[in-house]
Design a protein around this motif. Structure first.
Motif, PDB file in Angstrom:
ATOM      1  N   THR A   1       0.820  -1.205   0.000  1.00  0.00           N
ATOM      2  CA  THR A   1       0.000   0.000   0.000  1.00  0.00           C
ATOM      3  C   THR A   1       0.855   1.257   0.000  1.00  0.00           C
ATOM      4  N   ARG A   2       0.247   2.314  -0.510  1.00  0.00           N
ATOM      5  CA  ARG A   2       0.906   3.618  -0.496  1.00  0.00           C
ATOM      6  C   ARG A   2       0.597   4.388   0.777  1.00  0.00           C
ATOM      7  N   ARG A   3      -0.557   4.139   1.373  1.00  0.00           N
ATOM      8  CA  ARG A   3      -0.915   4.736   2.666  1.00  0.00           C
ATOM      9  C   ARG A   3      -0.463   3.801   3.782  1.00  0.00           C
ATOM     10  N   ASP A   4      -0.035   4.385   4.880  1.00  0.00           N
ATOM     11  CA  ASP A   4       0.464   3.595   6.007  1.00  0.00           C
ATOM     12  C   ASP A   4       1.427   2.508   5.526  1.00  0.00           C
ATOM     13  N   PRO A   5       2.469   2.901   4.785  1.00  0.00           N
ATOM     14  CA  PRO A   5       3.339   1.909   4.148  1.00  0.00           C
ATOM     15  C   PRO A   5       4.115   1.061   5.138  1.00  0.00           C
ATOM     16  N   TRP A   6       4.196   1.506   6.390  1.00  0.00           N
ATOM     17  CA  TRP A   6       4.937   0.730   7.396  1.00  0.00           C
ATOM     18  C   TRP A   6       4.323  -0.652   7.586  1.00  0.00           C
ATOM     19  N   VAL A   7       3.013  -0.758   7.365  1.00  0.00           N
ATOM     20  CA  VAL A   7       2.351  -2.067   7.492  1.00  0.00           C
ATOM     21  C   VAL A   7       2.883  -3.042   6.450  1.00  0.00           C
ATOM     22  N   ASN A   8       3.448  -2.516   5.364  1.00  0.00           N
ATOM     23  CA  ASN A   8       4.020  -3.397   4.347  1.00  0.00           C
ATOM     24  C   ASN A   8       5.134  -4.272   4.907  1.00  0.00           C
ATOM     25  N   MET A   9       5.795  -3.809   5.965  1.00  0.00           N
ATOM     26  CA  MET A   9       6.834  -4.639   6.588  1.00  0.00           C
ATOM     27  C   MET A   9       6.234  -5.958   7.089  1.00  0.00           C
ATOM     28  N   LEU A  10       5.027  -5.889   7.631  1.00  0.00           N
ATOM     29  CA  LEU A  10       4.379  -7.101   8.133  1.00  0.00           C
ATOM     30  C   LEU A  10       3.942  -7.991   6.970  1.00  0.00           C
ATOM     31  N   ARG A  11       3.424  -7.365   5.939  1.00  0.00           N
ATOM     32  CA  ARG A  11       2.990  -8.152   4.771  1.00  0.00           C
ATOM     33  C   ARG A  11       4.178  -8.879   4.137  1.00  0.00           C
ATOM     34  N   THR A  12       5.281  -8.173   3.970  1.00  0.00           N
ATOM     35  CA  THR A  12       6.432  -8.806   3.322  1.00  0.00           C
ATOM     36  C   THR A  12       7.079  -9.853   4.218  1.00  0.00           C
ATOM     37  N   THR A  13       6.950  -9.685   5.534  1.00  0.00           N
ATOM     38  CA  THR A  13       7.479 -10.711   6.442  1.00  0.00           C
ATOM     39  C   THR A  13       6.726 -12.018   6.261  1.00  0.00           C
ATOM     40  N   VAL A  14       5.395 -11.931   6.233  1.00  0.00           N
ATOM     41  CA  VAL A  14       4.593 -13.147   6.037  1.00  0.00           C
ATOM     42  C   VAL A  14       4.881 -13.750   4.664  1.00  0.00           C
ATOM     43  N   ALA A  15       4.987 -12.895   3.645  1.00  0.00           N
ATOM     44  CA  ALA A  15       5.224 -13.381   2.286  1.00  0.00           C
ATOM     45  C   ALA A  15       6.585 -14.058   2.159  1.00  0.00           C
ATOM     46  N   SER A  16       7.616 -13.471   2.756  1.00  0.00           N
ATOM     47  CA  SER A  16       8.948 -14.076   2.656  1.00  0.00           C
ATOM     48  C   SER A  16       9.013 -15.374   3.453  1.00  0.00           C
ATOM     49  N   LEU A  17       8.322 -15.418   4.585  1.00  0.00           N
ATOM     50  CA  LEU A  17       8.250 -16.680   5.332  1.00  0.00           C
ATOM     51  C   LEU A  17       7.609 -17.761   4.459  1.00  0.00           C
ATOM     52  N   ALA A  18       6.505 -17.409   3.791  1.00  0.00           N
ATOM     53  CA  ALA A  18       5.821 -18.381   2.935  1.00  0.00           C
ATOM     54  C   ALA A  18       6.708 -18.821   1.782  1.00  0.00           C
ATOM     55  N   ALA A  19       7.477 -17.874   1.215  1.00  0.00           N
ATOM     56  CA  ALA A  19       8.376 -18.231   0.116  1.00  0.00           C
ATOM     57  C   ALA A  19       9.442 -19.204   0.582  1.00  0.00           C
ATOM     58  N   GLY A  20       9.994 -18.943   1.769  1.00  0.00           N
ATOM     59  CA  GLY A  20      11.005 -19.849   2.305  1.00  0.00           C
ATOM     60  C   GLY A  20      10.445 -21.217   2.616  1.00  0.00           C
ATOM     61  N   VAL A  21       9.283 -21.249   3.254  1.00  0.00           N
ATOM     62  CA  VAL A  21       8.645 -22.531   3.579  1.00  0.00           C
ATOM     63  C   VAL A  21       8.254 -23.263   2.300  1.00  0.00           C
ATOM     64  N   GLY A  22       7.841 -22.500   1.273  1.00  0.00           N
ATOM     65  CA  GLY A  22       7.443 -23.122   0.010  1.00  0.00           C
ATOM     66  C   GLY A  22       8.596 -23.666  -0.796  1.00  0.00           C
ATOM     67  N   GLY A  23       9.820 -23.329  -0.409  1.00  0.00           N
ATOM     68  CA  GLY A  23      10.983 -23.917  -1.063  1.00  0.00           C
ATOM     69  C   GLY A  23      11.622 -23.082  -2.146  1.00  0.00           C
ATOM     70  N   ALA A  24      11.373 -21.770  -2.166  1.00  0.00           N
ATOM     71  CA  ALA A  24      12.004 -20.914  -3.176  1.00  0.00           C
ATOM     72  C   ALA A  24      13.518 -20.939  -3.009  1.00  0.00           C
ATOM     73  N   ASP A  25      14.228 -20.950  -4.128  1.00  0.00           N
ATOM     74  CA  ASP A  25      15.691 -20.956  -4.081  1.00  0.00           C
ATOM     75  C   ASP A  25      16.244 -19.576  -3.757  1.00  0.00           C
ATOM     76  N   ALA A  26      15.607 -18.535  -4.279  1.00  0.00           N
ATOM     77  CA  ALA A  26      16.006 -17.155  -4.015  1.00  0.00           C
ATOM     78  C   ALA A  26      14.759 -16.370  -3.644  1.00  0.00           C
ATOM     79  N   VAL A  27      14.909 -15.445  -2.703  1.00  0.00           N
ATOM     80  CA  VAL A  27      13.769 -14.651  -2.235  1.00  0.00           C
ATOM     81  C   VAL A  27      14.169 -13.179  -2.246  1.00  0.00           C
TER      82      VAL A  27
END
Length: 626
Positions: free
Chosen positions: A319-345
């Motif tokens: 989001t462009r508003r309250d962009p600090w919340v994006n830190m939480l979104r990307t944390t969950v997304a990167s966790l999912a990428a790692g758990v899903g087995g991505a080679d690079a994140v």
């Protein structure tokens, strides 16, 4: 197993094994209390949720839901991982993106990232990044045999790849030590721009042949699924398009004379990781399984069948508003990428949608992966989600939905034809339209935007990035509709010195009106309309003074249904007499709708309504320019 060595007590001996039918019976009892008389599988269906692609998530999964064909990590069908050891022991490749046009500033950022946890670089080169001629300056001081480089150069990839290969030779990097991706992606370019630059397919094939012969650690081509995700596509559509694009690339390489298995080894696939962690995990697992099937049909062995994956946190969700919340979104997304087995994140910085990230944003982005790998030890477990009946079933369902879409694209002549003829664009647009409806009705809430917005937040300002390629598939964001409303409010504030306002006319004590005051405050703020809740409670005798003091031209009644029955008519009439041009009531009036309407209530707002339509009309009514 016993509790104590000599106790003789079995850990579970006294607990009978419950049956699925017993659980359904308990669900039936709970639903009856809500007035829903359903039984058996109907009771279970009542708690199920339909998601995109026609998939359903159920409230309970058992061993019977396990499709049972996941294999082992590092072995076909590679659902559980592309290598036997997974990300262990050091975790996934932490790949940071850089898209500045200034080579000196890019170099400064690159060196800072590599010194603080980044393990590879994703460089925008050419029209969207540093000039090809300045690539050496951007990589000055970088040990190219230690830090892999992934190029993103659009239709300039032939020149960018040639320059990177020249740098390898100039800096005495052995050809078998060179690592990275040269970024050739003709179909991705077609998806983003709608154009096909002549000669790109032949240039990509030449690079693939060169890498096959002389650079075993380099991959020439990228199959980028981000354009389909960023155009509003579902997970299955993203997967199906990536398969079709991958098959099209294999056909091009086969026509150029590259052996099939060698052609497979030249591809790296790029997928989006979202804050829907289980869907992201399932998507990456399904992608490997599906590509293994393609490779199997083509006759590739294990070396070519294991899909190489680069996961990127979704820009659509940011989001462009309250962009600090994006830190939480990307944390969950990167966790999912790692758990899903991505080679690079790649974790996109929280300010990605606002412009070029600053040093702080890049630090948070790279440290997100570092914390997951080093402190949470996520990289020490191979396929952490494997064996979860829910994840295994979701992986299987998603794989079947994606394969059906892939087959449809192939019947239409392949990915290139489906892009040219509009099949892909039409399907993605339909998916995004359906999702936009959910977003508008706040059934898919966006924290800081459609829920709990802050009108007084200080805007985050960043340097303007180079223009993104355009002309092909559109680029969408979850906050698009609400961002348009907020921008109208911002412009009104800039021109008049004040935001449009609404009086929250709360009836009765706080216990009666707090819930609907909170609802109405969130609703109107999400459209840039400032709520005024002063005084805390009003009645017919104080309504006029409250409206005048608020400076608002519109008002919204907020209270419980019993108090509406007692006071709403008189208060609505008083507000209209005091000059309110529009009166809302928070809630569903039921049988009293006509009574309230006659008293002066113009519109009723409740959860599930089209908030974007309500707010857009309110701004129009208040004279806020579009």
């Amino acid at each position: 197993m016993t509790l104590l060595p000599d106790s003789g007590l079995s850990l579970a001996a006294e607990f009978p094994e419950p049956t699925h039918e017993q659980w359904q019976g308990l669900v039936e009892g709970v639903l009856r209390k809500t007035g829903r008389n359903v039984s058996g599988t109907d009771a279970e269906d009542a708690l199920s949720t339909t998601i995109e692609d026609g998939l359903t998530t159920r409230p309970l999964y058992t061993a019977a839901d396990d499709p049972g064909d996941g294999g082992l990590p590092g072995f076909a069908p590679f659902t559980r991982g592309g290598t036997p050891s997974g990300p262990t022991p050091s975790g996934w490749d932490v790949r940071q993106r850089h898209a500045r046009t200034d080579a000196a500033r890019t170099n400064e950022a690159v060196l800072e990232d590599l010194a603080n946890g980044t393990t590879s670089l994703w460089l925008a080169v050419g029209e969207t990044g540093v000039p090809v001629s300045a690539l050496g300056d951007a990589l000055d001081g970088v040990y190219l045999d230690l830090a892999p480089v992934a190029l993103d150069a659009g239709d300039e990839f032939p020149a960018a790849a040639a320059e990177l290969l020249r740098l390898f030779d100039e800096r005495d990097v052995a050809r078998d030590a060179a690592r990275g991706t040269l970024g050739a992606d003709p179909l991705g370019r077609l998806a983003r721009t709608g154009d096909e630059t002549p000669g790109l397919q032949a240039a990509a094939a030449e690079l693939a042949q060169l890498c096959h012969r002389e650079y075993p650690g380099l991959r020439a081509l990228v199959v980028d699924a981000l354009p389909y995700h960023e155009a509003g596509g579902s997970a299955a559509q993203e997967l199906g398009c990536s398969l079709a694009a991958g098959v099209a690339a294999l056909r091009d390489l086969d026509a150029a004379g590259l052996p099939f298995e060698a052609a497979c080894a030249q591809l790296e696939f790029r997928y989006a990781a979202t804050a829907d962690q289980f869907l992201t995990i399932a998507k990456l697992r399904a992608a490997r399984r599906l590509w293994a099937r393609v490779a199997e049909v083509g006759g590739a062995g294990p070396a070519g069948a294991a899909q190489r994956q680069h996961a990127v946190t979704s820009s659509v969700m940011m989001t462009r508003r309250d962009p600090w919340v994006n830190m939480l979104r990307t944390t969950v997304a990167s966790l999912a990428a790692g758990v899903g087995g991505a080679d690079a994140v790649t974790v996109l910085p929280f300010d990605h949608t606002l412009g070029l990230p600053d040093s702080f944003a890049r630090r948070i982005a790279r440290n997100t992966s570092t914390i997951l790998i080093e402190e949470s030890h996520l990289g020490r477990v191979i396929d952490p989600a494997g064996g979860s009946w829910y994840v295994e079933r979701l992986t299987d369902d998603l794989a079947h939905a994606a394969w059906a879409w892939f087959q449809e694209i192939e019947r239409a002549g392949g990915q290139r034809a489906a892009l040219r003829d509009g099949l892909v664009a039409t399907r993605l647009a339909a998916t995004w339209e359906a999702r936009s409806e959910k977003l508008a009705r706040r059934r898919e809430p966006v924290t800081g935007v459609s829920e709990f917005p802050q009108l007084a937040e200080v805007p985050v300002v960043r340097d303007t990035p180079p223009p993104a390629p355009a002309g092909g598939l559109p680029t969408v964001h979850r906050d698009d509709a609400f961002e348009a409303l907020r921008s109208r409010s911002d412009a009104h504030l800039a021109s008049t010195g004040a935001r449009p306002r609404v009086l929250l006319a709360a009836l009765g004590p706080a216990a009666a009106h707090t819930a609907r005051v909170t609802f109405a405050s969130n609703l109107f703020q999400s459209g840039g309309i400032e709520p005024v809740h002063d005084p805390v409670t009003i009645d017919a005798t104080t309504a006029a003074d409250a409206l005048t003091a608020s400076g608002a031209a519109i008002a919204c009644l907020c209270s419980s249904d019993p108090l509406y029955a007692e006071q709403a008519e008189e208060v609505a009439a008083a507000l209209k007499s005091a000059g309110a041009t529009r009166v809302y009531l928070a809630g569903r009036p039921g049988e009293q709708r006509e009574t309230f309407t006659r008293a002066g209530v113009d519109e009723f707002v409740a959860a599930g309504d089209d908030a974007v339509a309500v707010l857009s009309a309110a701004l129009d009514h208040l004279g806020v320019a579009r």
